[in-house]
Design an enzyme around this catalytic site. Structure first.
Site, PDB file in Angstrom:
ATOM      1  N   ARG A 161       0.871  -1.177   0.000  1.00 60.86           N
ATOM      2  CA  ARG A 161       0.000   0.000   0.000  1.00 60.86           C
ATOM      3  C   ARG A 161       0.908   1.228   0.000  1.00 60.86           C
ATOM      4  O   ARG A 161       1.907   1.251  -0.677  1.00 60.86           O
ATOM      5  CB  ARG A 161      -0.918  -0.041   1.226  1.00 60.86           C
ATOM      6  CG  ARG A 161      -1.840  -1.257   1.203  1.00 60.86           C
ATOM      7  CD  ARG A 161      -2.808  -1.245   2.363  1.00 60.86           C
ATOM      8  NE  ARG A 161      -3.546  -2.491   2.402  1.00 60.86           N
ATOM      9  CZ  ARG A 161      -4.442  -2.771   3.335  1.00 60.86           C
ATOM     10  NH1 ARG A 161      -4.715  -1.907   4.284  1.00 60.86           N
ATOM     11  NH2 ARG A 161      -5.088  -3.934   3.319  1.00 60.86           N
ATOM     12  N   ASN A 201       1.119  -5.826   9.621  1.00 65.38           N
ATOM     13  CA  ASN A 201       0.322  -4.665   9.980  1.00 65.38           C
ATOM     14  C   ASN A 201      -0.422  -4.141   8.761  1.00 65.38           C
ATOM     15  O   ASN A 201       0.215  -3.776   7.763  1.00 65.38           O
ATOM     16  CB  ASN A 201       1.235  -3.563  10.537  1.00 65.38           C
ATOM     17  CG  ASN A 201       0.588  -2.199  10.460  1.00 65.38           C
ATOM     18  OD1 ASN A 201      -0.396  -1.944  11.128  1.00 65.38           O
ATOM     19  ND2 ASN A 201       1.131  -1.328   9.613  1.00 65.38           N
ATOM     20  N   GLU A 202      -1.744  -4.101   8.840  1.00 64.53           N
ATOM     21  CA  GLU A 202      -2.579  -3.511   7.799  1.00 64.53           C
ATOM     22  C   GLU A 202      -2.297  -4.105   6.422  1.00 64.53           C
ATOM     23  O   GLU A 202      -2.470  -3.435   5.400  1.00 64.53           O
ATOM     24  CB  GLU A 202      -2.391  -1.983   7.752  1.00 64.53           C
ATOM     25  CG  GLU A 202      -2.794  -1.296   9.038  1.00 64.53           C
ATOM     26  CD  GLU A 202      -2.471   0.175   9.055  1.00 64.53           C
ATOM     27  OE1 GLU A 202      -2.009   0.705   8.032  1.00 64.53           O
ATOM     28  OE2 GLU A 202      -2.666   0.805  10.123  1.00 64.53           O
ATOM     29  N   GLN A 203      -1.790  -5.321   6.377  1.00 67.80           N
ATOM     30  CA  GLN A 203      -1.486  -5.939   5.092  1.00 67.80           C
ATOM     31  C   GLN A 203      -1.332  -7.438   5.286  1.00 67.80           C
ATOM     32  O   GLN A 203      -0.841  -7.881   6.337  1.00 67.80           O
ATOM     33  CB  GLN A 203      -0.189  -5.339   4.508  1.00 67.80           C
ATOM     34  CG  GLN A 203       0.267  -5.887   3.182  1.00 67.80           C
ATOM     35  CD  GLN A 203      -0.747  -5.620   2.079  1.00 67.80           C
ATOM     36  OE1 GLN A 203      -1.904  -5.986   2.172  1.00 67.80           O
ATOM     37  NE2 GLN A 203      -0.297  -4.972   1.017  1.00 67.80           N
TER      38      GLN A 203
END
Lengths: 237, 263
Positions: A161, A201-203
């Protein structure tokens, strides 16, 4: 019943894996997170004596009897936790590391973690952009009752991202990532405070890494059902 | 005097020097030309710790966490990786008796290293989150005094921090298996050496002919937690040339640690 000795013959130059007969405990004192009860810790000592030599190696570790379960709640989408069969309301905080120069002393860990316990927290989440926390960190989380959510080394910003969009295929060497992950699990797995491994984290990690992590960390069916399986063991005499 | 079995942590009397300022090889450093603390460019080192921690200890950089001082420290993207490639050096005593073995253990190094002990070289492969263990039994000096030098290399992809900063800088650090925060985030300034160093415990472990590796403890519960079982698995390594007749003992007690009391 908490002492056992086994005699073994180990071939010359060999590396073997050995499982000891299980030790039975009747109503053991359980390890509870901060605010739910005591953080009861047993001391496990293993020694190996060799004939005509004597004590050849020894190892000790604090061990807490506890069962941690978690699942995604279908109505809220949130992750719910149970410890020793009891639902727990998580009061947690994000943790990255104690010091940017990695001066990670026991004293500092103890102070930092006690501070979190005094804040009435019961969980710390080790962010994927930081480090796999050290055994000393986990030791004090065992002592003060902080559950630990440990992420592997993937972040949204660097792994797919971010602005500009980053590379979603993770590190260049996937085998190295898995080697490090497996070694880290071996380093930390005996700590009762260790509650949950998370891919990043977030992925989500790249498919091959994610699949391998999920497979390696899958709970053995024996432990999944043991609290409900009243007849799979001999009755207490 | 022979070593007793057990662990000895090596966390004192380490020296460090920038690799570009040392003309000697690892073999020379650990045989004929060991460094001393009063000899430039060698300085007292922080082990475990990072190169930046060592430079700060010696007042060669300002404290990066004070004011905007981090801005005055040279970033690895501008200096090149060699600038933060450092030698670490120490000595230790270890004399084994018959049938004893000793491993040199590194809990974590960022990112890769070459280890020299008494003139013998071993390579420690890449990866910030892996343990390294080297059997050094056969390369200890007979007089018991041993010279250890470790050349530590930074991450392969330290990246560059864009002028506007950003989450994980240019994201290059994500190519390595290393901490990513070191390129800076919304909560943290970039770490100039990217945490290069021997960042966790270094130790010696002395054992007899048989050693244990990574014991694993698991509990299972029955009858609403009235009954519990402790399951233990351990890897055993017979380092000798003959079959080892062993007794493996496990004991579980209820001791608390030192001055920790449960209320």
């Amino acid at each position: 019943e908490h002492l056992q000795t086994q005699h073994l013959y180990i071939p010359a130059g060999s590396h073997v894996q050995h499982t000891l007969p299980e030790l039975f405990f009747y109503k053991p004192d359980l390890w509870w997170p901060n605010g739910m009860g005591k953080q009861y810790l047993y001391n496990v000592e293993i020694t190996v004596d060799v004939k005509d030599y004597g004590e050849s190696d020894s190892w000790s570790q604090h061990f807490g009897f506890r069962k941690i379960e978690s699942y995604i709640d279908s109505s809220t989408g949130g992750r719910l936790f149970k410890v020793n069969g009891q639902p727990i309301f998580i009061r947690g905080g994000n943790w990255i590391l104690s010091d940017g120069l990695l001066r990670l002393s026991k004293k500092r860990y103890e102070t930092d973690i006690k501070f979190h316990a005094d804040m009435n927290f019961n969980m710390m989440r080790c962010w994927g952009g930081g480090i796999a926390e050290r055994p000393e960190f986990y030791h004090y989380c065992d002592i003060y009752g902080l559950l630990v959510w440990q992420e592997f080394w993937i972040t949204g910003d660097c792994d797919g991202r971010g602005v500009p969009v980053s590379n979603p295929d993770g590190p260049l060497d996937h085998d190295l990532f898995l080697l490090c992950a497996r070694d880290t699990v071996k380093l930390l797995r005996n700590h009762p405070s260790l509650a949950l491994w998370v891919g990043g984290n977030e992925q989500v990690p790249p498919d091959d890494i994610n699949t391998a992590l999920k497979k390696d960390l899958e709970l053995h069916p024996y432990y999944e059902t043991s609290t409900n399986c009243k007849h799979s063991k001999e009755e207490i005499s | 005097m022979a070593a007793v079995i057990g662990k000895k942590v090596l966390d004192e009397e380490w020296l460090a020097a920038r690799s570009t300022e040392v003309d000697l090889s690892g073999i020379e450093l650990t045989t004929t030309h060991p460094p001393t603390s009063d000899q430039a460019p060698w300085m007292e080192a922080v082990v475990p710790g990072t190169v930046l921690a060592t430079l700060l200890k010696n007042k060669l950089v300002p404290d990066p966490f004070y004011g905007l001082e981090n801005e005055s420290i040279l970033d690895i993207a501008d200096s090149g990786r060699e600038y933060y490639t450092f030698w670490f050096f120490t000595t230790f005593e270890c004399k084994l008796s018959t049938d004893q073995h000793v491993d040199l253990n590194f809990h974590a190094i960022n990112y890769s290293a070459e280890v020299y002990l008494n003139g013998h070289k071993k390579v420690l492969p890449k990866g910030m989150f892996r343990r390294h263990s080297i059997d050094i039994t056969d390369i200890l000096n007979s007089d018991g005094e041993n010279l250890l030098a470790v050349l530590v290399y930074p991450p392969d992809h330290p990246g560059r921090i864009p002028p506007e900063g950003g989450q994980g800088g240019d994201h290059e650090i994500g190519k390595d298996v290393a901490a990513q925060y070191v390129e800076g985030w919304d909560w943290m300034a970039p770490i100039r050496d990217r945490n290069t160093g021997i960042w966790d415990e270094v130790s010696l472990s002395v054992t007899g002919p048989v050693k244990m590796v990574d014991p694993h403890l698991v509990s299972s519960f029955f009858d609403d937690y009235k009954r519990a079982y402790l399951h233990t698995t351990v890897e055993l390594v017979n380092q000798s040339n003959s079959v080892a007749e062993c007794s493996l003992n496990i004991q579980v007690g209820a001791e608390q640690e030192g001055d920790i009391f449960l209320v």
